[in-house]
Design a protein around this motif. Structure first.
Motif, PDB file in Angstrom:
ATOM      1  N   ARG A 158       0.864  -1.316  -0.185  1.00 50.38           N
ATOM      2  CA  ARG A 158      -0.122   0.004  -0.011  1.00 50.38           C
ATOM      3  C   ARG A 158       0.874   1.314   0.046  1.00 50.38           C
ATOM      4  N   GLY A 159       0.662   2.188  -0.761  1.00 52.49           N
ATOM      5  CA  GLY A 159       1.212   3.586  -0.741  1.00 52.49           C
ATOM      6  C   GLY A 159       0.604   4.763  -0.266  1.00 52.49           C
ATOM      7  N   GLU A 160       0.556   5.673  -0.790  1.00 50.37           N
ATOM      8  CA  GLU A 160      -0.133   6.981  -0.232  1.00 50.37           C
ATOM      9  C   GLU A 160      -1.633   6.778  -0.162  1.00 50.37           C
ATOM     10  N   GLU A 161      -2.149   7.722   0.900  1.00 48.72           N
ATOM     11  CA  GLU A 161      -3.523   7.645   0.907  1.00 48.72           C
ATOM     12  C   GLU A 161      -4.109   8.405   0.062  1.00 48.72           C
ATOM     13  N   ILE A 162      -5.153   8.100  -0.600  1.00 42.33           N
ATOM     14  CA  ILE A 162      -5.923   9.052  -1.743  1.00 42.33           C
ATOM     15  C   ILE A 162      -7.056   9.847  -0.938  1.00 42.33           C
ATOM     16  N   VAL A 163      -7.842   8.964  -0.625  1.00 46.63           N
ATOM     17  CA  VAL A 163      -9.003   9.438   0.397  1.00 46.63           C
ATOM     18  C   VAL A 163      -9.046   8.609   1.592  1.00 46.63           C
ATOM     19  N   ALA A 164      -9.758   9.164   2.767  1.00 43.96           N
ATOM     20  CA  ALA A 164      -9.795   8.483   4.001  1.00 43.96           C
ATOM     21  C   ALA A 164     -10.016   6.955   3.669  1.00 43.96           C
ATOM     22  N   GLY A 165      -9.182   5.942   4.128  1.00 47.36           N
ATOM     23  CA  GLY A 165      -9.491   4.644   4.115  1.00 47.36           C
ATOM     24  C   GLY A 165      -9.130   3.899   2.922  1.00 47.36           C
ATOM     25  N   VAL A 166      -8.543   4.652   1.857  1.00 43.84           N
ATOM     26  CA  VAL A 166      -8.269   4.124   0.614  1.00 43.84           C
ATOM     27  C   VAL A 166      -6.857   4.699   0.244  1.00 43.84           C
ATOM     28  N   GLN A 167      -5.919   3.537  -0.265  1.00 39.42           N
ATOM     29  CA  GLN A 167      -4.434   4.133  -0.570  1.00 39.42           C
ATOM     30  C   GLN A 167      -4.270   3.577  -2.097  1.00 39.42           C
ATOM     31  N   ARG A 168      -3.418   4.220  -2.709  1.00 34.67           N
ATOM     32  CA  ARG A 168      -2.811   3.838  -3.986  1.00 34.67           C
ATOM     33  C   ARG A 168      -1.888   2.558  -3.903  1.00 34.67           C
ATOM     34  N   VAL A 169      -2.227   1.594  -4.800  1.00 30.37           N
ATOM     35  CA  VAL A 169      -1.572   0.426  -4.913  1.00 30.37           C
ATOM     36  C   VAL A 169      -0.020   0.801  -5.251  1.00 30.37           C
ATOM     37  N   ALA A 170       0.965   0.462  -4.332  1.00 32.23           N
ATOM     38  CA  ALA A 170       2.269   0.657  -4.816  1.00 32.23           C
ATOM     39  C   ALA A 170       3.006  -0.471  -5.793  1.00 32.23           C
ATOM     40  N   ALA A 171       2.466  -1.737  -5.061  1.00 28.89           N
ATOM     41  CA  ALA A 171       2.934  -3.075  -6.121  1.00 28.89           C
ATOM     42  C   ALA A 171       2.085  -4.092  -5.644  1.00 28.89           C
ATOM     43  N   PHE A 172       1.898  -5.072  -6.435  1.00 33.61           N
ATOM     44  CA  PHE A 172       1.419  -6.389  -6.160  1.00 33.61           C
ATOM     45  C   PHE A 172       2.863  -7.405  -6.208  1.00 33.61           C
ATOM     46  N   VAL A 173       2.676  -7.978  -5.009  1.00 31.42           N
ATOM     47  CA  VAL A 173       3.920  -8.805  -4.983  1.00 31.42           C
ATOM     48  C   VAL A 173       3.398 -10.466  -5.072  1.00 31.42           C
ATOM     49  N   GLU A 174       4.353 -11.015  -5.447  1.00 30.61           N
ATOM     50  CA  GLU A 174       4.083 -12.507  -5.548  1.00 30.61           C
ATOM     51  C   GLU A 174       3.951 -13.343  -4.353  1.00 30.61           C
ATOM     52  N   LYS A 175       3.475 -14.367  -4.245  1.00 28.25           N
ATOM     53  CA  LYS A 175       3.573 -15.153  -3.057  1.00 28.25           C
ATOM     54  C   LYS A 175       5.075 -15.170  -2.546  1.00 28.25           C
TER      55      LYS A 175
END
Length: 361
Positions: A158-175
């Motif tokens: 999870r990256g920076e917060e966009i609005v309260a309780g919602v964040q920008r996706v910084a990265a999807f990571v494999e298992k």
């Protein structure tokens, strides 16, 4: 104006991780594993508010369509459509079929059919937090708050917060391996990827045309040539088979710019193993999870399930015992991922118990 959400339930799996109860012709989403309702019925039941949710669209394969229709009818649900995939092509093309079937401005809540969510109000609250961004063209996923360094799930950074309780996706990571999973848990800005999404139908299709144009073309052509029988929609086979096979994560979510995550604690489990079922089920005073006609003497911390047969145990602990009328499986608790080895052995023998429906009667 209230946004009406169209649930999209993905029910194409024929998984055997819960063999011998789950079979290819009667997979776990069609079974009642945690209560009186099947996993499919429970999934549909999370979206019954007529002022918020519309009729669901189910994407499945033809072999399960009749059972799905019967189960939904029995629970009082009327699907907008049951789309039968001509062949499995992973989640991205399956969602494309649903997005084409839906109204272009509909908000699609994409859910697997076989997950457990015990805190539905928390889920609904997370949806409400996401809707304003969805209206602005964001693709939203729901990040499950991890409670252990599990190596069986993909993770979302999870990256920076966009609005309260919602964040920008910084990265999807494999298992990850164990060490990295422990690192993610310690950092505190990672969620499990539960495979639940919310976005407008037209937003998804536009992204698909940008990042996976061959897939978009195949999905549109298959739906243009679809045959219809009541709620059953059968996309045209040959054009659909031209679609690449890719998950939504690879095809879209990892490539798009406006991708957000809503972290949520909602009592989630993908129920991906017998151990997972033991973890979430109600246990007796000895730590056992018992289902069916079972006699357990001096038995502790076991999962014992008898379907149509009597199961007896004496002086054992930490076992998983599942018995049906045509198969018995016994293994140590904590090792239920090894079921896949059993299934592979049975596949080499073309064993009938993998394909036949579970004998319910």
């Amino acid at each position: 104006m209230t946004t009406l959400i169209t649930p999209v339930i993905l029910s194409g799996g024929s998984g055997t991780r819960l063999w011998p109860l789950s079979r290819s012709k009667r997979p776990k989403q069609l079974l009642a594993l945690t209560g009186t309702e099947t996993m499919l019925q429970m999934t549909a039941g999370r979206c019954v508010d007529g002022g918020r949710f519309g009729k669901p669209i189910i994407v499945t394969n033809a072999a399960h369509a009749e059972d799905i229709g019967a189960q939904l009818t029995a629970s009082g649900f009327t699907p907008a459509a049951i789309i039968t995939e001509p062949a499995g092509r992973n989640t991205a093309p399956a969602i494309a079929l649903a997005a084409i079937e839906a109204n272009s401005d509909a908000a699609l809540l994409v859910m697997p059919s076989d997950h457990v969510i015990s805190d539905v109000p928390a889920f609904h609250a997370a949806i409400e937090r996401a809707l304003p961004l969805v209206a602005e063209g964001w693709l939203v996923t729901f990040g499950i708050t991890p409670d252990a360094p599990d190596t069986g799930f993909g993770y979302i950074q999870r990256g920076e917060e966009i609005v309260a309780g919602v964040q920008r996706v910084a990265a999807f990571v494999e298992k990850p391996d164990r060490a990295r999973a422990e690192q993610y848990l310690a950092q505190g800005n990672y969620s499990w990827n539960g495979g639940i999404f919310l976005f407008r139908a037209d937003t998804y299709l536009t992204a698909l045309e940008q990042y996976a144009p061959t897939m978009a073309k195949a999905a549109h052509a298959a739906m243009a040539g679809a045959t219809r029988d009541g709620a059953i929609v059968a996309p045209e086979r040959e054009t659909f088979l031209q679609s690449p096979s890719e998950s939504i994560d690879y095809a879209i979510m990892e490539r798009a710019d406006q991708v957000a995550v809503v972290p949520v604690e909602m009592g989630w489990s993908d129920l991906g193993s017998w151990d997972a079922l033991h973890d979430i089920a109600e246990r007796d005073v000895d730590g056992n999870v018992i289902h069916g006609d079972v006699v357990a003497i001096d038995t502790s911390h076991c999962l014992i399930r008898g379907e149509g047969v009597v199961v007896t145990t004496v002086g054992v602990k930490d076992l998983i015992v599942v018995a049906t009328r045509d198969a018995v499986m016994i293994l140590p608790r904590g090792s239920s991922q090894e079921v896949k080895r059993v299934v592979e052995q049975l596949k080499t023998r073309a064993h009938i118990t993998l394909d036949m429906p579970f004998p319910m009667d």
